[in-house]
Design a protein around this motif. Structure first.
Motif, short mmCIF file in Angstrom:
data_model
loop_
_atom_site.label_atom_id
_atom_site.label_comp_id
_atom_site.label_asym_id
_atom_site.label_seq_id
_atom_site.Cartn_x
_atom_site.Cartn_y
_atom_site.Cartn_z
N UNK A 1 -23.39 6.82 13.08
CA UNK A 1 -22.58 6.99 11.86
C UNK A 1 -21.44 5.98 11.82
N UNK A 2 -21.70 4.78 12.30
CA UNK A 2 -20.66 3.75 12.38
C UNK A 2 -20.00 3.50 11.03
N UNK A 3 -20.78 3.57 9.96
CA UNK A 3 -20.26 3.32 8.61
C UNK A 3 -19.16 4.30 8.24
N UNK A 4 -19.20 5.50 8.82
CA UNK A 4 -18.25 6.56 8.43
C UNK A 4 -17.25 6.91 9.52
N UNK A 5 -17.18 6.08 10.56
CA UNK A 5 -16.36 6.44 11.72
C UNK A 5 -14.87 6.52 11.38
N UNK A 6 -14.44 5.83 10.32
CA UNK A 6 -13.03 5.89 9.92
C UNK A 6 -12.82 6.75 8.67
N UNK A 7 -13.78 7.63 8.42
CA UNK A 7 -13.68 8.60 7.33
C UNK A 7 -13.31 9.96 7.91
N UNK A 8 -12.44 10.73 7.24
CA UNK A 8 -12.10 12.07 7.74
C UNK A 8 -13.34 12.92 7.96
N UNK A 9 -13.37 13.64 9.07
CA UNK A 9 -14.53 14.43 9.45
C UNK A 9 -14.85 15.52 8.42
N UNK B 1 -9.04 16.78 9.16
CA UNK B 1 -8.21 15.76 8.50
C UNK B 1 -8.24 14.43 9.24
N UNK B 2 -8.64 14.45 10.51
CA UNK B 2 -8.68 13.22 11.30
C UNK B 2 -10.02 12.51 11.10
N UNK B 3 -10.02 11.21 11.29
CA UNK B 3 -11.27 10.45 11.17
C UNK B 3 -12.15 10.69 12.39
N UNK B 4 -13.38 10.22 12.30
CA UNK B 4 -14.27 10.33 13.44
C UNK B 4 -13.71 9.64 14.66
N UNK B 5 -13.14 8.44 14.47
CA UNK B 5 -12.56 7.69 15.58
C UNK B 5 -11.41 8.46 16.21
#
Length: 415
Positions: A158-166, A124-128
């Motif tokens: 994967x910088x584009x998706x770093x704030x997307x849930x894992x 549920x947490x983002x990559x960051x």
């Protein structure tokens, strides 16, 4: 422990077949009764080695049995063995995912592990957010993690998706981020299981380079499990060969890989470099007569001889796979003008070479098939011949892979 980073002392791990946990209530009570009286667990005296090829004769099996060895600080240690040999179990015990049935592991410093896709991530947490969570688990402060953040994100790609849930990441993206975190948060011990195989060739090469850098410049210890012998040979200088849950050999990587191949494949390779068909079937419109593999220092030459009794629009196919059933090379005469298979009535022979530098250290099997355009088989030989590659040949250059072939003289034997 002086310069010793990890010490495995009599590590064993026992499982009860067909159950989750210790098994039955009676067994649990029996264990408890022995424990309160200060006696040894009675079930540690039974069980069989973890040989997957044999039928079980006991309810208990030893996934690991009496594992003892030491790893010095800065070592890059490869751990190899067949599936079920106990490699992953050993790393899970080191990473405290599970506990040993007997023995103890002593380790100096923080351990970062990449054991399975998604290990240590909260979906549920983002990559960051997962980067910060993993850093905190390793005992790092927020400022320390922040200083490494850009480097981790850049390495993962994967910088584009770093704030997307894992939970929305693909397995490849998850492995990229997981490895970047494990390698950049400065653990004293880096543990990497087979998961790198999920990544693409470019990332695998990048990850292996990073592990080299971590050990050589950072003086950190790396334990690396893989079935990819080229990666093992490229990265490690020392190897542990596990067999049936026990240490078979420990020594220089090149020597241990050779022993591994000899132990697993030497019997199957005997008498499999050539084939001569003894009982011919005159009713077959096309039939294989002989096949042969000739190995040299730089190439593998394949020679086959066959007979065409009737022109039926046949398709000739040769396929080479490795021990993991991965196709390395497929040659089909309908789409390969470099190696024409003659179709007129008579005996024919064809030769071609497979450059050795497109093959990773492994054992390979050759399948030969003759069929018609509707895939009806006239003559078929699965894993007819086999050969092995035991030396590393710059095979991390993935652009050399993919079935490049070099045709040699092709000739016809008259009826």
């Amino acid at each position: 422990m002086s310069n010793i980073a990890i010490e495995f002392e009599n590590i064993s791990k026992q499982y009860r077949l067909g159950t989750i946990g210790t098994g039955t209530i009676s067994h649990d009570l029996n264990r408890w009764w022995h424990l309160v009286r200060g006696k040894e667990d009675p079930y540690l005296k039974i069980g069989e080695v973890n040989d997957r090829s044999s039928k079980a004769t006991s309810d208990y099996v030893w996934a690991l049995k009496d594992i003892s060895f030491k790893v010095e600080q800065g070592d890059v240690l490869g751990i190899i063995g067949k599936n079920g040999a106990g490699k992953s179990t050993l790393l899970k015990i080191l990473s405290r995912v599970t506990t040993p049935s007997t023995g103890v592991i002593r380790a100096k410093g923080r351990i970062a592990s990449l054991l399975e896709v998604g290990t240590g991530f909260h979906g549920e947490l983002t990559g960051r957010e997962n980067i910060y969570m993993n850093g905190a688990i390793l005992g790092m402060t927020k400022n320390e993690i922040t200083r490494k953040l850009d480097e981790i994100v850049a390495f993962s790609g994967i910088e584009k998706y770093i704030d997307t849930p894992v939970k929305r990441y693909s397995s490849g993206m998850t492995v990229r981020l997981g490895f970047a975190i494990a390698a950049h948060l400065e653990p004293e011990i880096l543990v990497v299981d087979e998961v790198l195989a999920v990544g693409d060739a470019e990332f695998q090469k990048k990850a292996i380079g990073k592990m080299k850098d971590v050990s050589q410049s950072g003086g950190r210890t790396v334990l690396f499990v893989s079935h990819n012998m080229s990666a093992i040979q490229s990265l490690t200088s020392k190897c542990v060969f596990l067999k049936d849950g026990m240490v078979n050999r420990i020594g220089p990587t090149e020597k241990i890989i050779k022993l591994y191949f000899e132990d697993n494949f030497s019997d199957s390779l005997e008498n499999k470099l050539s084939f001569i068909k003894e009982d011919l079937d005159e009713n077959k419109p096309i039939e294989l007569l002989t096949a042969k593999i000739i190995q040299s220092a730089h190439s593998i030459e394949v020679m086959i001889e066959y007979v065409v009794r009737e022109v039926v629009g046949s398709v000739v196919a040769i396929k080479i796979i490795n021990t993991e059933e991965v196709s390395i090379l497929t040659i089909i005469d309908t789409d390969n003008e470099n190696i024409p298979f003659r179709k007129e009535v008579g005996r024919h022979s064809v030769r071609f070479q497979i450059p050795q530098d497109i093959l990773t250290p492994n054992t390979f099997f050759m399948t030969v098939s003759f069929s018609d355009m509707k895939s009806e088989r006239f003559d078929f030989y699965e894993k007819l011949l086999s050969f092995s590659i035991t030396e590393y040949n710059d095979i991390l250059d993935s652009e050399k892979r993919g079935g490049i072939i070099r045709p040699s003289e092709q000739y016809v034997i008259t009826p």
